[in-house]
Design a protein around this motif. Structure first.
Motif, mmCIF file in Angstrom:
data_model
loop_
_atom_site.group_PDB
_atom_site.id
_atom_site.type_symbol
_atom_site.label_atom_id
_atom_site.label_comp_id
_atom_site.label_asym_id
_atom_site.label_seq_id
_atom_site.Cartn_x
_atom_site.Cartn_y
_atom_site.Cartn_z
ATOM 1 N N ALA A 283 0.792 -1.125 0.156
ATOM 2 C CA ALA A 283 0.092 -0.117 -0.056
ATOM 3 C C ALA A 283 0.906 1.262 -0.134
ATOM 4 C CB ALA A 283 -0.930 -0.221 1.227
ATOM 5 N N ARG A 284 2.077 1.433 0.864
ATOM 6 C CA ARG A 284 2.818 2.553 0.755
ATOM 7 C C ARG A 284 3.480 2.548 -0.267
ATOM 8 N NH1 ARG A 284 6.273 0.413 4.890
ATOM 9 N NH2 ARG A 284 4.226 0.161 5.973
ATOM 10 N N LEU A 285 4.140 1.745 -1.107
ATOM 11 C CA LEU A 285 4.555 1.874 -2.301
ATOM 12 C C LEU A 285 3.768 2.120 -3.415
ATOM 13 C CD1 LEU A 285 6.928 1.265 -4.263
ATOM 14 C CD2 LEU A 285 6.285 -1.078 -4.565
ATOM 15 N N GLY A 286 2.366 2.098 -3.296
ATOM 16 C CA GLY A 286 1.394 2.643 -4.429
ATOM 17 C C GLY A 286 1.313 4.114 -4.072
ATOM 18 N N GLN A 287 1.748 4.740 -3.211
ATOM 19 C CA GLN A 287 1.758 6.162 -3.200
ATOM 20 C C GLN A 287 3.135 6.770 -3.449
ATOM 21 O OE1 GLN A 287 -0.789 7.637 -2.982
ATOM 22 N NE2 GLN A 287 -2.245 6.663 -1.715
ATOM 23 N N CYS A 288 4.198 6.055 -3.963
ATOM 24 C CA CYS A 288 5.702 6.536 -4.174
ATOM 25 C C CYS A 288 5.756 6.914 -5.368
ATOM 26 C CB CYS A 288 6.630 5.298 -3.698
ATOM 27 S SG CYS A 288 6.769 5.130 -1.962
ATOM 28 N N ALA A 289 6.176 8.355 -5.607
ATOM 29 C CA ALA A 289 6.607 8.837 -6.880
ATOM 30 C C ALA A 289 7.710 8.351 -7.433
ATOM 31 C CB ALA A 289 6.473 10.274 -6.896
ATOM 32 N N PRO A 290 8.207 8.656 -8.991
ATOM 33 C CA PRO A 290 9.464 8.269 -9.229
ATOM 34 C C PRO A 290 10.490 9.179 -8.675
ATOM 35 C CG PRO A 290 7.886 8.250 -10.945
ATOM 36 C CD PRO A 290 7.073 8.465 -9.782
ATOM 37 N N GLY A 291 11.427 8.420 -8.302
ATOM 38 C CA GLY A 291 12.706 9.262 -7.573
ATOM 39 C C GLY A 291 12.652 9.004 -6.194
ATOM 40 N N THR A 292 11.499 8.502 -5.598
ATOM 41 C CA THR A 292 11.545 8.246 -3.934
ATOM 42 C C THR A 292 12.536 7.274 -3.628
ATOM 43 O OG1 THR A 292 9.161 8.694 -4.075
ATOM 44 C CG2 THR A 292 10.068 7.502 -2.028
ATOM 45 N N SER A 293 13.308 7.410 -2.660
ATOM 46 C CA SER A 293 14.253 6.703 -2.155
ATOM 47 C C SER A 293 13.543 5.680 -1.117
ATOM 48 C CB SER A 293 15.173 7.399 -1.306
ATOM 49 O OG SER A 293 16.222 6.544 -0.526
ATOM 50 N N ILE A 294 14.058 4.539 -1.519
ATOM 51 C CA ILE A 294 13.409 3.214 -0.908
ATOM 52 C C ILE A 294 14.557 2.348 -0.114
ATOM 53 C CG2 ILE A 294 12.276 0.883 -1.150
ATOM 54 C CD1 ILE A 294 10.464 3.153 -1.776
ATOM 55 N N ARG A 295 14.007 1.905 0.847
ATOM 56 C CA ARG A 295 14.949 0.716 1.623
ATOM 57 C C ARG A 295 14.126 -0.446 2.005
ATOM 58 N NH1 ARG A 295 19.883 2.004 3.590
ATOM 59 N NH2 ARG A 295 20.670 4.258 2.974
ATOM 60 N N LEU A 296 14.634 -1.600 1.895
ATOM 61 C CA LEU A 296 13.808 -2.696 2.078
ATOM 62 C C LEU A 296 14.506 -3.307 3.424
ATOM 63 C CD1 LEU A 296 14.342 -4.427 -1.407
ATOM 64 C CD2 LEU A 296 12.471 -3.355 -0.495
ATOM 65 N N SER A 297 13.277 -3.501 4.316
ATOM 66 C CA SER A 297 13.461 -4.144 5.494
ATOM 67 C C SER A 297 13.156 -5.639 5.914
ATOM 68 C CB SER A 297 12.911 -3.219 6.629
ATOM 69 O OG SER A 297 13.251 -3.618 8.141
ATOM 70 N N PRO A 298 13.976 -6.581 6.321
ATOM 71 C CA PRO A 298 13.321 -7.776 6.302
ATOM 72 C C PRO A 298 12.414 -8.183 7.659
ATOM 73 C CG PRO A 298 15.794 -7.841 6.871
ATOM 74 C CD PRO A 298 15.320 -6.373 6.263
ATOM 75 N N VAL A 299 11.428 -8.757 7.244
ATOM 76 C CA VAL A 299 10.640 -9.043 8.322
ATOM 77 C C VAL A 299 10.126 -10.443 8.503
ATOM 78 C CG1 VAL A 299 9.585 -6.824 8.851
ATOM 79 C CG2 VAL A 299 8.467 -8.511 7.180
#
Length: 316
Positions: A283-299
């Motif tokens: 859901a959060r990714l669906g609001q991210c515009a191009p250029g947004t910085s992303i970090r992946l966190s294992p759960v």
């Protein structure tokens, strides 16, 4: 989902007439399930949390059909008095030129115009009508999937067009006030990832980079998937048989740049996967515009499920 009896009764309900359309305004609900073995994908709201809140504001079921408005540009005129609600991205919504909050319920009087301009925070806003939207479901859902020509008002996967009428499935609405703020992604966003699939076949240096370096959302992003750019990930698998693809699957093609598959994804794929994003992270990714910085966190699966159930509990 409207029964034929409800549909006939709803034909006299107030409606919103489309007077202007933006890049992509779609009828979406929770999605279409139980048909992936037939090659029919899920569809549904990318930010299912925002759709859930919009529905909650009117007393609807969280998965009732609403309108996903991507990037703004949608203009609607009310044919009668109707309570509506919006949630999600701030697209500069106005009622007859009066600024509206990005998240809240309000009333439209006959002839009033509801307009969405352009993104100020986030990408997708969700509009809910009393009881949902009165239309004929296909395979139990109204969700629009353009590639498969399924769902939507016309049943053929079309986006909203000028002249379309959005009829409320109910007359009454139990309006509520938003109990919390909906934060939209800022400069950097953390996305929780449940590891699995072929993760053991990636090189150690690649795995370290995957979870310790930032990624950027690429301009090649749509409802099918979002490509990330960043460090090159290397997998030791020479090839693999195609397998079922879950929501949020993080595939890594030969160029080493991950693709996160979303609601309109293909049903099978043959690239190795790091795992899949949690439902809340999707859901959060669906609001991210191009250029947004992303970090992946294992759960762990338990952590992802607990967060999901906590979100559902807020609507009960």
């Amino acid at each position: 989902m409207a029964t034929p009896e409800i549909s006939r009764a709803a034909s006299g309900n107030a409606a919103l007439v489309v007077e202007g359309t933006g890049p992509l305004a779609l009828v979406e609900d929770a999605g279409r399930f139980g048909a992936r073995h037939l090659g029919v994908t899920q569809g549904g709201a990318l930010d299912w949390i925002a759709l859930g809140w919009a529905n909650w504001l009117l007393g609807n079921a969280p998965d009732a059909a609403g309108i996903e408005i991507a990037m703004g540009g949608l203009t609607l005129k009310a044919t009668g008095r109707m309570a509506v609600a919006i949630a999600g991205a701030d697209l500069g919504a106005t009622r007859d030129g009066e600024t509206l909050p990005a998240n809240g319920s309000f009333v439209l009087e006959p002839g009033q115009v509801l307009a969405f301009d352009q993104p100020r925070a986030g990408l997708r806003a969700y509009l809910a009508l009393p009881g949902g939207i009165d239309a004929e479901p296909f395979m139990g859902s109204l969700s629009t999937v353009a590639r498969e020509q399924l769902g939507g008002l016309d049943g053929r996967g079309s986006a909203l067009r000028i002249g379309d009428r959005l009829i409320a499935a109910s007359v009454a609405a139990e309006t509520r006030e938003m109990p919390c703020a909906m934060a939209m992604p800022q400069d950097e966003v953390t996305l929780e990832l449940v590891t699995g699939a072929q993760i053991a076949h990636f090189e150690g240096a690649s795995l370290f980079a995957a979870f310790n370096q930032a990624w950027q959302v690429d301009s090649r992003a749509d409802r099918m998937g979002v490509r990330l750019t960043g460090p090159e990930l290397r997998c030791q698998l020479g090839g693999m048989i195609s397998e079922g693809i879950p929501l949020g699957a993080v595939q890594v093609p030969p160029d080493g740049q991950p693709i996160i598959l979303l609601n309109d994804r293909q049903t099978i794929g043959g690239y190795p996967r790091l795992g899949a994003l949690s439902p809340l992270a999707c859901a959060r990714l669906g609001q991210c515009a191009p250029g947004t910085s992303i970090r992946l966190s294992p759960v762990t699966p338990h952590q992802a499920r607990k967060a999901y159930l906590q979100q559902l509990a807020l609507w009960r």
